[in-house]
Design a protein around this motif. Sequence first.
Motif, mmCIF file in Angstrom:
data_model
loop_
_atom_site.group_PDB
_atom_site.id
_atom_site.type_symbol
_atom_site.label_atom_id
_atom_site.label_comp_id
_atom_site.label_asym_id
_atom_site.label_seq_id
_atom_site.Cartn_x
_atom_site.Cartn_y
_atom_site.Cartn_z
ATOM 1 N N ALA A 19 0.052 17.006 14.153
ATOM 2 C CA ALA A 19 -0.056 17.702 12.864
ATOM 3 C C ALA A 19 -1.199 17.134 12.039
ATOM 4 N N ARG A 20 -1.327 15.825 11.994
ATOM 5 C CA ARG A 20 -2.418 15.234 11.214
ATOM 6 C C ARG A 20 -3.769 15.533 11.863
ATOM 7 N N ALA A 21 -3.815 15.488 13.182
ATOM 8 C CA ALA A 21 -5.066 15.798 13.875
ATOM 9 C C ALA A 21 -5.516 17.217 13.560
ATOM 10 N N ASP A 22 -4.584 18.151 13.570
ATOM 11 C CA ASP A 22 -4.937 19.543 13.244
ATOM 12 C C ASP A 22 -5.483 19.646 11.825
ATOM 13 N N ASP A 173 -18.354 1.210 -2.938
ATOM 14 C CA ASP A 173 -19.484 0.290 -3.080
ATOM 15 C C ASP A 173 -20.590 0.580 -2.071
ATOM 16 N N ALA A 174 -20.216 1.128 -0.923
ATOM 17 C CA ALA A 174 -21.190 1.408 0.131
ATOM 18 C C ALA A 174 -21.897 2.744 -0.058
ATOM 19 N N GLY A 175 -21.529 3.497 -1.101
ATOM 20 C CA GLY A 175 -22.223 4.746 -1.382
ATOM 21 C C GLY A 175 -21.469 5.996 -1.009
ATOM 22 N N PHE A 176 -20.139 5.917 -1.032
ATOM 23 C CA PHE A 176 -19.302 7.075 -0.723
ATOM 24 C C PHE A 176 -18.372 7.407 -1.883
ATOM 25 N N ARG A 177 -17.872 8.613 -1.878
ATOM 26 C CA ARG A 177 -16.724 9.013 -2.693
ATOM 27 C C ARG A 177 -15.623 9.473 -1.738
ATOM 28 N N PRO A 178 -14.378 9.087 -2.016
ATOM 29 C CA PRO A 178 -13.284 9.455 -1.121
ATOM 30 C C PRO A 178 -12.783 10.873 -1.387
ATOM 31 N N GLU A 179 -13.136 11.789 -0.501
ATOM 32 C CA GLU A 179 -12.681 13.169 -0.650
ATOM 33 C C GLU A 179 -11.178 13.284 -0.388
ATOM 34 N N TRP A 180 -10.701 12.519 0.579
ATOM 35 C CA TRP A 180 -9.289 12.639 0.969
ATOM 36 C C TRP A 180 -8.802 11.289 1.463
ATOM 37 N N THR A 181 -7.607 10.904 1.019
ATOM 38 C CA THR A 181 -6.994 9.645 1.438
ATOM 39 C C THR A 181 -5.627 9.936 2.022
ATOM 40 N N GLU A 182 -5.398 9.483 3.235
ATOM 41 C CA GLU A 182 -4.085 9.617 3.861
ATOM 42 C C GLU A 182 -3.849 8.405 4.748
#
Length: 247
Positions: A19-22, A173-182
């Motif tokens: 389910a998570r992979a999908d 700090d490395a230059g990203f924004r977290p679009e999704w956290t799970e």
Amino acid sequence: MTTPPHRTRLTFHGPLSEARADALVQRLTRHRPTTVLDIGCGTGELMLRILAAAPEATGTGIDLDADDLARGRKAAADRGLTSRARFLQESATGTTQGPADLVLCVGSSQALGDRLPEALRELRRLVTGHGRVLLGEGFWQRTPTPGELSRMWPDAAATDHPDLAGLIGLAIDAGFRPEWTETASLDEWEQFESGYLADTEVWLAEHPDHPLAAETRERADRHRARWLTYRGVLGLAYLTLVPVAAR
């Protein structure tokens, strides 16, 4: 000589449910990547699923395990993806395979650097400006006790992983924004760890006096003891990261 089967019951080499992979495939193909780079790809199962969902994309998987790469090539051939999927046996350190629209690094950040901040900087280098990174990375759900650490992997230390907030902070700090956290659920961990050992355990039950049984039993018992120690202590985050535009 009959030898113990290995990992035949695992679809993914990590705590990842169907389910998570999908859901990941759906999210990661939303921005229509045309190039995919899989660091420490193993058999490349997630990359192949992304290629199937993104017919304009090509993918490159990098790993050092020849057996896993051979399985990945066979899976690509079975799915008609040979012309769009490459599996390379090489180190990811300083790789020139990027940049790519989608970079997968699930449980493989150590291939990019000894420390997580270094690996995250490499991931920022390897992704295109409009791309995404899927980072699958360990974090402490709670600080392990000294006794727990002594029963985990050799030389385990509380500094081996940040907590979840610290992990996200390092990505920012490395230059990203977290679009999704799970994060992987306990069920996903148990399915993965049970599947990792299941074939070996059945083989041991059926071949208790085999010449390889003693060392195989010791290895399986050691692995089980470790994961039962970090069960509920070590987590795995799946972070979908967006690179911040250069100013």
